[in-house]
Design an enzyme around this catalytic site. Structure first.
Site, PDB file in Angstrom:
ATOM      1  N   TYR A  65      -7.627   7.226  -2.861  1.00  0.00           N
ATOM      2  CA  TYR A  65      -6.743   8.165  -3.559  1.00  0.00           C
ATOM      3  C   TYR A  65      -6.199   7.560  -4.846  1.00  0.00           C
ATOM      4  O   TYR A  65      -6.157   6.337  -5.010  1.00  0.00           O
ATOM      5  CB  TYR A  65      -5.588   8.624  -2.652  1.00  0.00           C
ATOM      6  CG  TYR A  65      -4.521   7.581  -2.389  1.00  0.00           C
ATOM      7  CD1 TYR A  65      -3.363   7.551  -3.158  1.00  0.00           C
ATOM      8  CD2 TYR A  65      -4.659   6.659  -1.370  1.00  0.00           C
ATOM      9  CE1 TYR A  65      -2.370   6.610  -2.913  1.00  0.00           C
ATOM     10  CE2 TYR A  65      -3.673   5.731  -1.114  1.00  0.00           C
ATOM     11  CZ  TYR A  65      -2.535   5.700  -1.891  1.00  0.00           C
ATOM     12  OH  TYR A  65      -1.559   4.775  -1.652  1.00  0.00           O
ATOM     13  N   CYS A  66      -5.798   8.436  -5.760  1.00  0.00           N
ATOM     14  CA  CYS A  66      -5.126   8.060  -6.998  1.00  0.00           C
ATOM     15  C   CYS A  66      -3.950   9.013  -7.170  1.00  0.00           C
ATOM     16  O   CYS A  66      -3.436   9.548  -6.196  1.00  0.00           O
ATOM     17  CB  CYS A  66      -6.085   8.102  -8.184  1.00  0.00           C
ATOM     18  SG  CYS A  66      -6.725   9.747  -8.546  1.00  0.00           S
ATOM     19  N   ARG A  67      -3.537   9.254  -8.389  1.00  0.00           N
ATOM     20  CA  ARG A  67      -2.394  10.130  -8.607  1.00  0.00           C
ATOM     21  C   ARG A  67      -2.751  11.598  -8.361  1.00  0.00           C
ATOM     22  O   ARG A  67      -2.003  12.334  -7.729  1.00  0.00           O
ATOM     23  CB  ARG A  67      -1.848   9.943 -10.021  1.00  0.00           C
ATOM     24  CG  ARG A  67      -0.626  10.795 -10.260  1.00  0.00           C
ATOM     25  CD  ARG A  67      -0.029  10.551 -11.644  1.00  0.00           C
ATOM     26  NE  ARG A  67       1.374  10.859 -11.579  1.00  0.00           N
ATOM     27  CZ  ARG A  67       2.350  10.016 -11.830  1.00  0.00           C
ATOM     28  NH1 ARG A  67       2.073   8.790 -12.176  1.00  0.00           N
ATOM     29  NH2 ARG A  67       3.598  10.389 -11.734  1.00  0.00           N
ATOM     30  N   GLY A  69      -6.479  12.757  -8.013  1.00  0.00           N
ATOM     31  CA  GLY A  69      -7.801  12.956  -7.422  1.00  0.00           C
ATOM     32  C   GLY A  69      -8.979  12.652  -8.338  1.00  0.00           C
ATOM     33  O   GLY A  69     -10.109  12.560  -7.878  1.00  0.00           O
ATOM     34  N   PHE A  94      -1.959  11.397  -4.755  1.00  0.00           N
ATOM     35  CA  PHE A  94      -0.620  11.028  -4.299  1.00  0.00           C
ATOM     36  C   PHE A  94       0.445  11.987  -4.815  1.00  0.00           C
ATOM     37  O   PHE A  94       1.479  12.177  -4.185  1.00  0.00           O
ATOM     38  CB  PHE A  94      -0.295   9.592  -4.743  1.00  0.00           C
ATOM     39  CG  PHE A  94       0.915   9.015  -4.080  1.00  0.00           C
ATOM     40  CD1 PHE A  94       0.857   8.560  -2.776  1.00  0.00           C
ATOM     41  CD2 PHE A  94       2.115   8.909  -4.757  1.00  0.00           C
ATOM     42  CE1 PHE A  94       1.964   8.019  -2.151  1.00  0.00           C
ATOM     43  CE2 PHE A  94       3.237   8.364  -4.144  1.00  0.00           C
ATOM     44  CZ  PHE A  94       3.161   7.919  -2.839  1.00  0.00           C
TER      45      PHE A  94
END
Length: 103
Positions: A65-67, A69, A94
């Site tokens: 995951y990142c901020r 997607g 996130f």
């Protein structure tokens, strides 16, 4: 790579004894918190990301995951190009995460 909704992600990680959660955000973004038990590999620091990825066990299942997607999808593609066969991208990242967080 398989894109997962937050609900799908949480169910799969809970049931998967071979799961590894990877956070590919920057150190500054991580100050907002992390999904519990996540390993940090900053994709924007390419040499560090690649070195860290090479040390991962290819037999595991990686939930990335990142901020929002986008970078996590990119990370999944990089991992797959390195021979990882089970990568999962968290749609919405996130920023839309409502599950547990660590600070």
């Amino acid at each position: 790579m398989q894109d997962l909704t937050q609900t799908q992600w949480q169910e799969k990680v809970k049931e998967d004894n071979n799961a590894v959660v990877i956070d590919v955000r920057t150190p500054h973004e991580i100050e907002e918190g992390m999904i519990p038990h996540a390993t940090h590999l900053d994709i924007q620091n390419a040499p560090t990301f690649m070195q860290g990825a090479q040390e991962l066990d290819k037999s595991k299942n990686y939930y990335v995951y990142c901020r929002s997607g986008g970078r996590s999808a990119q990370a999944c593609m990089i991992l797959e190009s390195m021979g990882f066969s089970n990568t999962y991208n968290l749609l919405g990242g996130f920023s839309e995460w409502t599950g547990d967080k660590t600070h």
